[in-house]
Design an enzyme around this catalytic site. Sequence first.
Site, mmCIF file in Angstrom:
data_model
loop_
_atom_site.group_PDB
_atom_site.id
_atom_site.type_symbol
_atom_site.label_atom_id
_atom_site.label_comp_id
_atom_site.label_asym_id
_atom_site.label_seq_id
_atom_site.Cartn_x
_atom_site.Cartn_y
_atom_site.Cartn_z
ATOM 1 C CG ASP A 179 41.606 -5.622 40.730
ATOM 2 O OD1 ASP A 179 41.139 -5.421 41.860
ATOM 3 O OD2 ASP A 179 40.985 -6.242 39.848
ATOM 4 C CB SER A 180 41.829 -9.342 43.369
ATOM 5 O OG SER A 180 40.646 -8.838 42.779
ATOM 6 C CE1 TYR A 201 43.889 -11.355 45.817
ATOM 7 C CE2 TYR A 201 44.121 -9.102 46.603
ATOM 8 C CZ TYR A 201 44.675 -10.226 46.027
ATOM 9 O OH TYR A 201 45.999 -10.227 45.683
ATOM 10 N N GLY A 202 37.367 -11.027 47.458
ATOM 11 C CA GLY A 202 36.170 -10.661 48.238
ATOM 12 C C GLY A 202 35.860 -11.574 49.417
ATOM 13 C CB CYS A 220 41.374 -3.979 44.488
ATOM 14 S SG CYS A 220 40.558 -5.386 45.256
ATOM 15 C CG ASN A 221 35.985 -0.691 45.869
ATOM 16 O OD1 ASN A 221 35.681 0.384 46.343
ATOM 17 N ND2 ASN A 221 36.007 -0.890 44.554
ATOM 18 C CB THR A 222 38.372 -6.551 48.332
ATOM 19 O OG1 THR A 222 37.124 -6.640 47.622
ATOM 20 C CG2 THR A 222 38.376 -7.570 49.437
ATOM 21 C CB THR A 272 37.521 -1.998 40.523
ATOM 22 O OG1 THR A 272 38.139 -3.205 40.984
ATOM 23 C CG2 THR A 272 37.924 -0.848 41.410
#
Length: 271
Positions: free
Chosen positions: A6-7, A38-39, A69-71, A189
């Site tokens: 994840d970020s 990251y968004g 992470c969705n991004t 997340t």
Amino acid sequence: MIGVFDSGYGGLTVLKELLALLPGYDYLYVGDNARAPYGPRSFESVYRYTLQGVKHLFDAGCPLVILACNTASAKALRNIQQRDLPFLAPDRRVLGVIRPCVEAVSAVTRTRKVGVLGTVGTVQSGSYVLEIQKIDPSIEVYQEACPMWVPLVETNEHEGPGADYFIEKHLRNLLSAAPSIDTLILGCTHYPLLIPKILPLLPPGVQLLDQGGIVARSLQDYLWRHPEMEQRLTRQGLRHFETTDAPAIFDSHASVILQQPVSSRKVTFKE
Ligand code: DGL
């Protein structure tokens, strides 16, 4: 080990569900906290950083990596799966968090109207809209980017009164544009940490999808369908944590999210 990327801290909400459903496996979590969030970042940066994180987890011996992470799933997963994996590591796999959620949506919505809350990057990528409409073009998807929600979590302000303003603002925007949604995807997340403030603001009949639980069940199903991968995973119940920023800060945040002591080490990704 199963690698979880994840970020920053958000992926811990997914790891928590993985540990609950599939506790026997070994896990290595890495958060790129030094470069989070990251968004708001470009496709190129999210792809480059995510690929570095994936290579790092491969070098650590993970045959399977979850982009928690969705991004990163929205902006980097497809390229990594299609362009990089065949050369880099054809026998390893990288899975994301968007596809499992999208598969769950069509079974849940009755009004065929679904809301998605996410980072600017996830919303602009259109990944949820594209993936949901691939599965069922009759579903209408309404999105709202919530740029302040990740910083609220990353700065540990998500339980404070300052969070209420931004949570109300974005829920109001979404619900006024889409009054008849019956399903809401928290497409980031980090957002499960805001659920206590989100739930009281939802109209009756709107169901929140639990992304962490969905991803965990989808991984369980994947491992049943891929015994050749399942057999490569070690099972000593180990949990390792790594961060690209200060371990002490990571440990204090992460132990609150996971509700267990966390001791991480600092790592640097190779270019
Ligand atoms: N946790 C990440 C997600 O699911 C994003 C947070 C960030 O912007 O880095 O989208």
